[in-house]
Design a protein around this motif. Sequence first.
Motif: not given
Length: 272
Positions: A177-195
């Motif tokens: 994949f191009t990138s696979t880093e975590t954000a330290g917040s599940c909610g931030i990640v879910y937000m970034r997926i839908v945005l």
Amino acid sequence: MRLPDIEAIAAIMRDVAATEIRPRFRQLSNDQIRRKDSGGLVTIADTEAESRLAQALTSLLPGSVVLGEEAAEDNPRAYDCLEGDAPVWIVDPVDGTNNFAAGNPDYVVIIALATGGVVRAGAILAPETGVLVTAQEGSGAWCGGHRLQPGDAAERTTLKGSLGRRLRQQDEVQGMFTSTETAGSCGIVYMRIVLGELDFSHYRGLKPWDHAAGDLIVREAGGMVGFIDEGRYQPGESHRHGLLSARSEACWRDVVSVLTPALEKLPPPVSR
């Protein structure tokens, strides 16, 4: 039972963020941060915000109960409410506490409302930017008055996602994949997926306050969420191979094909 309007829930989140969380951002003293028995950090902002949210949300929906991250830390029976008849508010007052304590703005407030073991509404608020994403069962996912739409198809090698460290290190995953880093917040990640900023996320630790709202929001935005070995997520459940969220079914299946052999090599995750 008539459920509260999502805007009423959002108003409570904004108020608590403004009064209990943001004033403490980058202002914490050492005695306002401690380490839980489970190893994670907790701050005075977490505990005070959870208390305020619990009071306001149960007043908004009389007869409801709260499953909050901080209260559950000290109560092994806390999860029992997920199997009861009362509506349950699933609350993470500061998701991304490590970020918050370090002065990193990537933290959020997460609220989900479940009845009969099914999540009916969810909201994620990023206090430092004011961005709010919400969903109600069957009514789509929304941000700033705009309905969120499913993502377009993309080549697997261009996908951006979030994976845990041990999974990222597996030979089958590296370079796929191009990138696979975590954000330290599940909610931030879910937000970034839908945005549209991320394509997928995978988690093996499945605390309900981390995932209940995000699961609903991603699905209502046209994405796909499910356990790797198939089956819909429900708060309180976990599976050996974890939970995968993606902005489309095609993306979900592409990622599954890469992760499954890598996951077979990892030990089972720690249960709740």
